[in-house]
Design a protein around this motif. Structure first.
Motif, PDB file in Angstrom:
ATOM      1  N   PHE A 193      67.466  22.327 -12.919  1.00  0.00           N
ATOM      2  CA  PHE A 193      65.864  22.247 -13.111  1.00  0.00           C
ATOM      3  C   PHE A 193      65.414  23.446 -13.765  1.00  0.00           C
ATOM      4  N   ASP A 194      65.159  23.827 -15.533  1.00  0.00           N
ATOM      5  CA  ASP A 194      64.347  24.259 -15.775  1.00  0.00           C
ATOM      6  C   ASP A 194      62.619  24.546 -15.297  1.00  0.00           C
ATOM      7  N   VAL A 195      63.809  26.230 -15.403  1.00  0.00           N
ATOM      8  CA  VAL A 195      62.204  27.376 -15.125  1.00  0.00           C
ATOM      9  C   VAL A 195      62.007  28.239 -15.886  1.00  0.00           C
ATOM     10  N   GLN A 196      60.731  28.749 -15.274  1.00  0.00           N
ATOM     11  CA  GLN A 196      60.212  29.864 -15.972  1.00  0.00           C
ATOM     12  C   GLN A 196      59.722  30.814 -15.073  1.00  0.00           C
ATOM     13  N   VAL A 197      59.686  32.222 -15.152  1.00  0.00           N
ATOM     14  CA  VAL A 197      59.334  33.065 -14.843  1.00  0.00           C
ATOM     15  C   VAL A 197      58.011  33.287 -14.659  1.00  0.00           C
ATOM     16  N   VAL A 198      56.974  33.243 -13.641  1.00  0.00           N
ATOM     17  CA  VAL A 198      56.368  32.822 -13.670  1.00  0.00           C
ATOM     18  C   VAL A 198      55.016  34.775 -12.464  1.00  0.00           C
ATOM     19  N   ARG A 199      55.917  35.825 -12.558  1.00  0.00           N
ATOM     20  CA  ARG A 199      55.824  36.998 -12.159  1.00  0.00           C
ATOM     21  C   ARG A 199      57.059  38.270 -11.405  1.00  0.00           C
ATOM     22  N   ALA A 200      56.607  39.227 -11.836  1.00  0.00           N
ATOM     23  CA  ALA A 200      57.943  40.016 -11.322  1.00  0.00           C
ATOM     24  C   ALA A 200      56.943  40.794 -10.846  1.00  0.00           C
ATOM     25  N   LEU A 201      57.673  41.190  -9.455  1.00  0.00           N
ATOM     26  CA  LEU A 201      57.251  42.564  -8.553  1.00  0.00           C
ATOM     27  C   LEU A 201      58.318  43.174  -8.277  1.00  0.00           C
ATOM     28  N   ARG A 202      58.599  44.651  -8.467  1.00  0.00           N
ATOM     29  CA  ARG A 202      58.926  45.579  -8.053  1.00  0.00           C
ATOM     30  C   ARG A 202      59.337  46.069  -6.283  1.00  0.00           C
ATOM     31  N   VAL A 203      59.907  45.116  -5.693  1.00  0.00           N
ATOM     32  CA  VAL A 203      59.662  45.535  -4.140  1.00  0.00           C
ATOM     33  C   VAL A 203      60.064  47.016  -3.108  1.00  0.00           C
ATOM     34  N   SER A 204      61.302  47.044  -4.633  1.00  0.00           N
ATOM     35  CA  SER A 204      61.235  48.593  -4.376  1.00  0.00           C
ATOM     36  C   SER A 204      62.141  49.461  -4.630  1.00  0.00           C
ATOM     37  N   THR A 205      63.400  50.255  -4.991  1.00  0.00           N
ATOM     38  CA  THR A 205      63.707  51.314  -5.993  1.00  0.00           C
ATOM     39  C   THR A 205      65.046  50.033  -5.826  1.00  0.00           C
ATOM     40  N   SER A 206      65.670  49.574  -4.867  1.00  0.00           N
ATOM     41  CA  SER A 206      66.742  48.571  -5.802  1.00  0.00           C
ATOM     42  C   SER A 206      66.468  46.627  -6.641  1.00  0.00           C
ATOM     43  N   VAL A 207      65.483  46.914  -5.051  1.00  0.00           N
ATOM     44  CA  VAL A 207      64.735  45.390  -5.802  1.00  0.00           C
ATOM     45  C   VAL A 207      63.986  44.759  -6.508  1.00  0.00           C
ATOM     46  N   VAL A 208      63.665  43.743  -7.515  1.00  0.00           N
ATOM     47  CA  VAL A 208      62.661  43.170  -7.672  1.00  0.00           C
ATOM     48  C   VAL A 208      63.078  41.861  -7.295  1.00  0.00           C
ATOM     49  N   ARG A 209      61.604  41.404  -7.120  1.00  0.00           N
ATOM     50  CA  ARG A 209      61.161  39.883  -6.506  1.00  0.00           C
ATOM     51  C   ARG A 209      60.957  38.890  -7.445  1.00  0.00           C
ATOM     52  N   ILE A 210      61.376  38.346  -8.417  1.00  0.00           N
ATOM     53  CA  ILE A 210      61.143  37.868  -9.697  1.00  0.00           C
ATOM     54  C   ILE A 210      60.563  35.810  -8.393  1.00  0.00           C
ATOM     55  N   THR A 211      59.295  35.348  -9.153  1.00  0.00           N
ATOM     56  CA  THR A 211      59.110  34.042  -8.770  1.00  0.00           C
ATOM     57  C   THR A 211      58.971  32.953 -10.228  1.00  0.00           C
ATOM     58  N   PHE A 212      60.002  31.859  -9.981  1.00  0.00           N
ATOM     59  CA  PHE A 212      59.216  31.136 -11.079  1.00  0.00           C
ATOM     60  C   PHE A 212      59.481  29.668 -10.358  1.00  0.00           C
ATOM     61  N   GLY A 213      58.312  29.368 -11.732  1.00  0.00           N
ATOM     62  CA  GLY A 213      57.857  27.987 -11.789  1.00  0.00           C
ATOM     63  C   GLY A 213      58.365  26.916 -12.795  1.00  0.00           C
ATOM     64  N   GLY A 214      57.967  25.959 -12.491  1.00  0.00           N
ATOM     65  CA  GLY A 214      58.524  24.306 -13.442  1.00  0.00           C
ATOM     66  C   GLY A 214      57.900  23.118 -12.843  1.00  0.00           C
ATOM     67  N   GLU A 215      58.164  22.701 -13.398  1.00  0.00           N
ATOM     68  CA  GLU A 215      57.342  21.298 -13.586  1.00  0.00           C
ATOM     69  C   GLU A 215      57.678  20.394 -12.770  1.00  0.00           C
ATOM     70  N   ARG A 216      59.225  20.159 -12.729  1.00  0.00           N
ATOM     71  CA  ARG A 216      59.890  19.255 -11.698  1.00  0.00           C
ATOM     72  C   ARG A 216      60.271  19.942  -9.846  1.00  0.00           C
ATOM     73  N   LEU A 217      59.901  21.093  -9.871  1.00  0.00           N
ATOM     74  CA  LEU A 217      59.985  21.951  -8.620  1.00  0.00           C
ATOM     75  C   LEU A 217      60.094  20.929  -7.353  1.00  0.00           C
ATOM     76  N   ASP A 218      59.024  19.628  -7.691  1.00  0.00           N
ATOM     77  CA  ASP A 218      58.960  19.001  -5.427  1.00  0.00           C
ATOM     78  C   ASP A 218      59.744  18.108  -5.361  1.00  0.00           C
ATOM     79  N   ALA A 219      60.855  18.399  -6.533  1.00  0.00           N
ATOM     80  CA  ALA A 219      61.939  18.374  -6.065  1.00  0.00           C
ATOM     81  C   ALA A 219      63.255  18.985  -5.254  1.00  0.00           C
ATOM     82  N   LEU A 220      63.153  20.309  -5.195  1.00  0.00           N
ATOM     83  CA  LEU A 220      64.034  20.973  -5.141  1.00  0.00           C
ATOM     84  C   LEU A 220      63.495  21.120  -3.732  1.00  0.00           C
ATOM     85  N   ALA A 221      64.745  20.884  -3.038  1.00  0.00           N
ATOM     86  CA  ALA A 221      64.729  21.122  -1.422  1.00  0.00           C
ATOM     87  C   ALA A 221      65.582  22.659  -0.870  1.00  0.00           C
TER      88      ALA A 221
END
Length: 297
Positions: A15-43
Motif C-alpha cells: 500500500f502506498d500511504v502518506q502521513v495525515v498527521r503526527a502527534l507527540r504523545v509522550s517524551t519517547s513516542v510519536v504517533r503517526i497517522t497514515f492515509g491512502g486511497e486503497r486502505l479499504d483493503a487493509l485488514a
C-alpha cells in the motif's frame, strides 16, 4: 477467553500511504497517522498485528522498488543499498475505516527534540521529522486472520502474562483491547519516562505495572525481569507473550520455563531489538543466514 489458531497463509499486499498527521504523545513516542486511497483493503487483525514499513532514502521523496510482486524480497535484497527502501517492522496501533487511516506509534530512542542527527535509528529519525504529505510504502495484511499476528492463546488458558518495553507498547495495547471480559492478565511495561504511560482500555481484568527506567537504578538494570522474578503469579494455566529487547526477552523466557515451570509452548517471545546492534545489523544477519547453504545443499 477467545482463542485462535495461526492461519496457513499470510496474505499481505503493498500500500502506498502518506502521513495525515503526527502527534507527540509522550517524551519517547510519536504517533503517526497514515492515509491512502486503497486502505479499504487493509485488514488489521488487531492484537500484535505487525507489518513491514518501507522508508525512502534521504535523497528520495518516496520508497523506490525494483519489484513489488511475489519476488519483491529477492529484488529488494538485490537493490543498491543506497537506493533500496529502508525496511522496518511495526505494529498497527489502531485502524479506522471512516476515514480510511491507521496509526503507528514510533519509539524515538532519543531522536528529535534538538538531539544529534545520529540519535535513534532511521525510522525514529524519520518519525521525529514526519510531516503531513510525507510518503512511504507498507506491506500490510489484506485479511484479518494472518501470519502477522503472534498472540494466539490456546484453549484451556486460564490467565495471560504480558511484558514489554516501549517498543512493545503498541502490541500490548492491541492485545489488551482484544481480550474478552473476565480474562485475567498480569502486565509489566518498561518505559523510559514517567509521561510515557498510556491509557490502555481493556475489558479484561488487567493488573498493569509500569516500570520507569529513570528510577530503576543500577541495582535493577533489567526492570521487567526483576519485577517478574519477584512477582506472585496466579494459579492455573498461563499463556505468556513477551517482547522488547532480545536479551531481556531471552532471560524472561528462561525464567518462565525453567524456574516457573510454564510450558515452553505457552510462551510466545519476540526480540524487537537488541542492545548494541542496529536494525541494519540484524537485517544483515538475517540476509546472511538466508544466503548460507543448508546441510542438505
Amino acid at each position: 477467553m477467545t482463542t485462535t489458531a495461526a492461519p496457513a497463509t499470510a496474505p499481505f499486499r503493498f500500500f502506498d500511504v502518506q502521513v495525515v498527521r503526527a502527534l507527540r504523545v509522550s517524551t519517547s513516542v510519536v504517533r503517526i497517522t497514515f492515509g491512502g486511497e486503497r486502505l479499504d483493503a487493509l485488514a488489521s487483525g488487531g492484537r500484535d498485528q505487525r507489518f513491514k514499513l518501507f522508508l525512502p532514502q534521504p535523497h528520495q521523496d518516496r520508497p523506490v522498488f525494483d519489484d513489488t510482486g511475489d519476488g519483491w524480497y529477492t529484488a529488494w535484497r538485490a537493490q543498491d543499498p543506497a537506493e533500496r527502501p529502508v525496511m522496518r517492522s511495526y505494529t498497527i496501533r489502531e485502524q479506522r475505516h471512516e476515514p480510511r487511516e491507521f496509526d503507528v506509534d514510533f519509539a524515538l530512542h532519543g531522536a528529535g527534540g534538538g538531539t544529534p542527527s545520529t540519535a535513534g535509528g532511521p525510522a525514529s529519525r524519520w518519525a521525529a521529522a514526519a510531516r503531513p504529505g510525507d510518503r512511504l510504502t507498507v506491506l500490510a495484511p489484506a485479511v484479518e486472520d494472518n501470519g502477522g499476528i503472534d498472540f494466539r492463546p490456546p484453549a484451556g488458558t486460564d490467565w495471560i502474562l504480558l511484558t514489554g518495553d516501549e517498543t512493545a507498547l503498541p502490541a500490548i495495547a492491541g492485545i489488551l483491547s482484544w481480550l474478552s471480559p473476565g480474562t485475567h492478565a498480569k502486565v509489566w511495561i518498561e518505559i523510559d519516562h514517567e509521561d510515557d504511560r498510556q491509557h490502555l482500555p481493556t475489558f479484561a481484568d488487567a493488573d498493569i505495572t509500569w516500570l520507569v527506567r529513570d528510577g530503576a537504578g543500577a541495582a535493577h538494570p533489567e526492570p521487567v525481569l526483576s519485577a517478574v522474578r519477584a512477582a506472585k503469579l496466579p494459579e492455573g494455566t498461563p499463556y505468556a507473550w513477551i517482547a522488547g529487547e532480545a536479551g531481556t526477552v531471552k532471560a524472561l523466557r528462561r525464567h518462565l520455563v525453567r524456574e516457573r515451570g510454564i510450558d515452553r509452548g505457552a510462551v510466545k517471545f519476540t526480540g524487537y531489538w537488541r542492545r548494541g546492534a542496529t536494525e541494519e545489523d540484524l537485517i544483515a544477519e538475517l540476509m546472511a543466514g538466508a544466503a548460507a547453504p543448508s546441510d542438505e545443499d
